[in-house]
Scaffold this motif. Structure first.
Motif, short mmCIF file in Angstrom:
data_model
loop_
_atom_site.label_atom_id
_atom_site.label_comp_id
_atom_site.label_asym_id
_atom_site.label_seq_id
_atom_site.Cartn_x
_atom_site.Cartn_y
_atom_site.Cartn_z
N VAL A 158 -3.00 -41.13 74.09
CA VAL A 158 -1.64 -41.54 74.51
C VAL A 158 -1.27 -40.81 75.67
N LEU A 159 -1.43 -39.38 75.54
CA LEU A 159 -1.17 -38.58 76.68
C LEU A 159 -1.93 -38.90 77.95
N PHE A 160 -3.24 -39.26 77.83
CA PHE A 160 -4.13 -39.33 78.97
C PHE A 160 -3.78 -40.66 79.70
N VAL A 161 -3.26 -41.69 78.77
CA VAL A 161 -2.80 -42.83 79.47
C VAL A 161 -1.49 -42.91 80.29
N LEU A 162 -0.62 -42.04 79.63
CA LEU A 162 0.75 -41.91 80.25
C LEU A 162 0.56 -41.16 81.49
N LEU A 163 -0.25 -39.74 81.50
CA LEU A 163 -0.40 -38.98 82.60
C LEU A 163 -1.03 -39.64 83.74
N PHE A 164 -1.92 -40.78 83.39
CA PHE A 164 -2.84 -41.18 84.46
C PHE A 164 -1.96 -42.03 85.31
N LYS A 170 0.05 -41.19 91.48
CA LYS A 170 0.96 -40.81 92.34
C LYS A 170 0.74 -39.55 93.22
N THR A 171 -0.13 -38.61 92.32
CA THR A 171 -0.87 -37.41 92.63
C THR A 171 -1.82 -37.72 93.97
N VAL A 172 -2.69 -38.58 93.59
CA VAL A 172 -3.71 -38.84 94.56
C VAL A 172 -3.36 -39.92 95.60
N VAL A 173 -2.55 -40.71 95.33
CA VAL A 173 -2.04 -41.82 96.36
C VAL A 173 -0.73 -41.48 96.89
N PRO A 174 -0.48 -40.92 97.81
CA PRO A 174 0.94 -40.41 98.36
C PRO A 174 1.56 -41.61 99.01
N ALA A 243 8.23 -41.11 104.74
CA ALA A 243 9.05 -40.69 103.60
C ALA A 243 8.17 -40.03 102.62
N SER A 244 6.74 -40.02 102.64
CA SER A 244 5.92 -39.53 101.63
C SER A 244 5.53 -37.98 101.81
N LEU A 245 6.23 -37.39 102.99
CA LEU A 245 5.80 -36.06 103.30
C LEU A 245 5.95 -35.15 102.28
N SER A 246 7.04 -35.12 101.53
CA SER A 246 7.34 -34.20 100.46
C SER A 246 7.01 -34.43 99.07
N TYR A 247 6.16 -35.47 98.97
CA TYR A 247 5.82 -36.20 97.90
C TYR A 247 5.38 -35.29 96.86
N ALA A 248 4.69 -34.07 97.11
CA ALA A 248 4.11 -33.26 96.29
C ALA A 248 5.29 -32.49 95.62
N HIS A 251 8.86 -33.94 90.24
CA HIS A 251 8.54 -33.61 88.63
C HIS A 251 7.28 -33.88 88.33
N ASN A 252 7.09 -35.31 88.45
CA ASN A 252 5.97 -35.82 88.05
C ASN A 252 4.51 -36.04 88.91
N HIS A 253 4.47 -34.86 89.86
CA HIS A 253 3.08 -34.47 90.54
C HIS A 253 2.65 -33.84 89.46
N LEU A 254 1.14 -34.10 89.44
CA LEU A 254 0.22 -33.33 88.52
C LEU A 254 0.30 -31.64 88.73
N PHE A 255 0.31 -31.48 89.97
CA PHE A 255 0.21 -29.91 90.24
C PHE A 255 1.64 -29.33 89.71
N THR A 256 2.69 -29.82 89.99
CA THR A 256 4.12 -29.59 89.30
C THR A 256 3.95 -29.37 87.79
N LEU A 257 3.27 -30.30 87.24
CA LEU A 257 3.38 -30.36 85.68
C LEU A 257 2.55 -29.02 85.27
N MET A 258 1.25 -29.08 85.99
CA MET A 258 0.32 -27.92 85.60
C MET A 258 1.10 -26.59 86.02
N ALA A 259 1.70 -26.51 86.96
CA ALA A 259 2.60 -25.04 87.04
C ALA A 259 3.42 -24.89 85.85
#
Length: 361
Positions: A158-164, A170-174, A243-248, A251-259
């Motif tokens: 479930v988590l895999f599907v939701l996080l993907f 959105k992390t891979v495609v800015p 507008a995608s410059l500060s996309y990282a 809150h839902n960016h993967l790096f933000t979640l992992m931090a």
């Protein structure tokens, strides 16, 4: 950011740390400290964006705490929802009325809608986090029941599907997705809540080293910053991102979640014995919701930075010192106000409890 809790002091300390990061982020973002990413940025400007990356895990970290205790919770605590809303309404009205009297809101612009905003803060969505978190509180019984009914493999899937779909893509495609609001919504808080529950149930033996957790937290923070640098460089060369410059910085960016997960695990591994320090931490953590509701009130969320002279320190190395002083002052003042509020709220609570006891006798 909730008032009362029987949680260990280390988790309460994480809530204090998180609200410090929240106020710091608002100091920089709404105070004009963060330079525009469309052109060249000075060394001080880059430091500001790096500090912003450090701060951005705060919301996720707070929700992880709630999710971490989810597997042990049963039933629906209506009183908790009412308590949350009453505190929200109290500060919406209190700060709103004071701001009107003080002239922060010009009388000529004081429309009926402006008044309705402070009377109905949820319906008019004055606090995105409060709105989203209230939804999490209301549906938490369903989430908690579902969590306990799933096997580890089912929960992981479930988590895999939701996080993907709502983080990895959105992390891979800015580029901005139709559903995406940077994680500023209930859907993302629900996902983070579930991540916290998964950590509680299946990651108790993971990331036990505090040093490793801090290193990984620092690493993911740097990755957020470097992603921003890379996107900025690409845009300056091609002019294609806009507008995608500060996309990282989402809150839902993967790096933000992992931090957030790493700093959560660091505090989970802290051991704070019962005593004076633990009591002080719990008293201070009880005011974190109040700190958020006061400084982020719709009438003053862009005003207090001007009152504190934030603009004077823009693009100077001293902004860090000024920020720490301002954030500490805001935290202490707002916490002091909330301690008074808690005492006021206990008066009707005690009256109701005594009345109920007399009826039972």
């Amino acid at each position: 950011m909730k008032q009362k809790s029987n949680r260990a002091a280390n988790f309460e300390l994480l809530k204090i740390f998180a609200i410090f990061l929240v106020v710091s982020a608002h100091y920089m973002d709404k105070g004009g400290v963060l330079p525009h990413t469309t052109g060249a940025i000075s060394v001080t400007g880059n430091i500001a964006w790096l500090v912003e990356a450090v701060c951005f895990c705060s919301i996720n970290a707070f929700v992880l705490v709630s999710g971490y205790f989810a597997p042990k919770q049963e039933g629906f605590k209506f009183g908790k929802v009412i308590s949350f809303y009453l505190e929200l309404l109290f500060y919406s009205l209190l700060v709103g009325v004071i701001a009107i009297i003080a002239g922060v809101v010009p009388r000529e612009t004081l429309s009926l809608y402006e008044l309705l905003k402070i009377v109905f803060p949820i319906s008019t969505e004055q606090y995105w986090f409060a709105n989203a978190y209230l939804i999490v509180l209301c549906i938490s019984p369903f989430l908690n029941a579902g969590i306990r009914s799933l096997t580890q493999k089912q929960f992981r899937n479930v988590l895999f599907v939701l996080l993907f779909f709502f983080s990895v893509v959105k992390t891979v495609v800015p580029i901005k997705m139709n559903y995406d609001n940077g994680g500023n919504n209930a859907l993302w808080l629900i996902i983070v809540y579930l991540v916290g529950a998964y950590i509680a149930m299946y990651w108790q033996d993971k990331f036990k080293s505090k040093k490793l957790c801090l290193l990984l937290y620092a690493g993911f923070t740097v990755l957020i910053f470097l992603t921003n640098v890379a996107l900025r460089a690409f845009n300056m060369a091609t002019g294609k991102l806009g507008a995608s410059l500060s996309y990282a910085y989402s809150h839902n960016h993967l790096f933000t979640l992992m931090a957030a997960v790493m700093i959560f695990c660091f505090f989970r591994n802290l051991s704070i014995p019962d005593g004076k320090l633990a009591k002080i931490i719990k008293v201070l953590s009880g005011g974190t919701l109040g700190v958020y509701l006061i400084h982020e009130h719709c009438y003053i969320r862009y005003e207090w930075q001007e009152w504190l002279g934030v603009q004077k320190f823009t693009d100077t190395p001293l902004f860090l010192v000024h920020m720490l002083l301002c954030v500490t002052m805001i935290f202490l003042v707002c916490t002091g106000i909330d301690i008074i509020r808690q005492k006021l709220f206990r008066i009707p609570e005690k009256w109701y409890a005594n009345r109920k006891q007399k009826k039972e006798n």
